[in-house]
Design an enzyme around this catalytic site. Structure first.
Site, PDB file in Angstrom:
ATOM      1  N   HIS A  63     -24.370 -14.262   4.298  1.00 60.90           N
ATOM      2  CA  HIS A  63     -25.322 -13.521   5.129  1.00 60.90           C
ATOM      3  C   HIS A  63     -25.747 -14.366   6.316  1.00 60.90           C
ATOM      4  CE1 HIS A  63     -29.194 -15.543   4.316  1.00 60.90           C
ATOM      5  NE2 HIS A  63     -28.638 -15.840   3.154  1.00 60.90           N
ATOM      6  N   CYS A  64     -26.298 -13.691   7.315  1.00 57.72           N
ATOM      7  CA  CYS A  64     -26.968 -14.343   8.428  1.00 57.72           C
ATOM      8  C   CYS A  64     -28.265 -13.568   8.640  1.00 57.72           C
ATOM      9  CB  CYS A  64     -26.080 -14.396   9.674  1.00 57.72           C
ATOM     10  SG  CYS A  64     -25.493 -12.801  10.264  1.00 57.72           S
ATOM     11  N   GLU A  65     -28.813 -13.584   9.827  1.00 54.27           N
ATOM     12  CA  GLU A  65     -30.102 -12.910  10.030  1.00 54.27           C
ATOM     13  C   GLU A  65     -30.014 -11.411   9.744  1.00 54.27           C
ATOM     14  OE1 GLU A  65     -33.821 -12.840  13.170  1.00 54.27           O
ATOM     15  OE2 GLU A  65     -31.887 -13.599  13.868  1.00 54.27           O
ATOM     16  N   SER A  67     -26.697  -9.995   9.095  1.00 53.47           N
ATOM     17  CA  SER A  67     -25.346  -9.831   8.532  1.00 53.47           C
ATOM     18  C   SER A  67     -24.475  -8.977   9.439  1.00 53.47           C
ATOM     19  CB  SER A  67     -25.391  -9.243   7.108  1.00 53.47           C
ATOM     20  OG  SER A  67     -25.871 -10.209   6.209  1.00 53.47           O
ATOM     21  N   TYR A 105     -30.719 -11.636   6.026  1.00 60.82           N
ATOM     22  CA  TYR A 105     -31.952 -12.264   5.548  1.00 60.82           C
ATOM     23  C   TYR A 105     -33.175 -11.429   5.914  1.00 60.82           C
ATOM     24  CZ  TYR A 105     -35.639 -15.617   4.617  1.00 60.82           C
ATOM     25  OH  TYR A 105     -36.774 -16.217   4.134  1.00 60.82           O
TER      26      TYR A 105
END
Length: 166
Positions: A63-65, A67, A105
């Site tokens: 994941h990232c901020e 996704s 996230y």
């Protein structure tokens, strides 16, 4: 994801690695409990150096901020490297189960902040981190040099939805 963290699937999953592809200042400002911060290709490649236990399910969740960019890019990179590493043993892969956290996230924190350490959320574009953002963007440009722009239609990531039946 909350169910995974709370052990609901521990009888079916040997190991879960949550790969947070956000920049270090975002990660330090709040991350999913137990996540590892891997925002470069070299860091993600290090996962392929870990020993996997035959017959044991080791699941990766990227994941990232949101996704939508960094998480999916690292997900595709790991999958590509894993296939290349195991080309003589197809369809064997080191990590046959790799997921992308839907909403990233931000969405997870909004619904499960109590499962984040610390219980906070630092935006990538936070004004206090302009210099950090420039630094890490320049750094990320060096490891994506030569990469082709990939259409999201051709490479759809497996989404990790809530209620996934392991």
């Amino acid at each position: 994801m909350a169910e995974v963290l709370n052990g609901v699937y521990s009888d079916r999953l040997h190991k879960v690695t949550i790969v947070d592809c956000r920049y270090p200042y975002e990660f330090e400002g709040g991350h999913i409990r137990g996540a590892v911060n891997m925002y470069t290709r070299d860091a993600v490649n290090s996962l392929l150096e870990t020993q996997t236990t035959a017959g044991k399910r080791h699941v990766l969740i990227f994941h990232c901020e949101f996704s939508s960019e960094r998480g999916p890019r690292m997900y595709r990179h790991l999958r590509s490297q894993d296939r290349a590493l195991n080309q003589d043993h197809y369809p064997k892969l080191n990590f046959p189960e790799v997921y992308l956290l839907h909403g990233g996230y931000k969405a997870f924190y909004e619904s499960h902040g109590d499962l984040c350490d610390p219980d906070s959320y630092t935006l990538m574009l936070h004004l206090d981190h302009c210099a950090d953002l420039r630094h890490f963007r320049v750094k990320s440009k060096t490891w994506t040099a030569g990469s082709e722009k990939v259409s999201s239609r051709r490479h759809r990531s497996r989404i990790f939805p809530s209620g996934l039946d392991f």
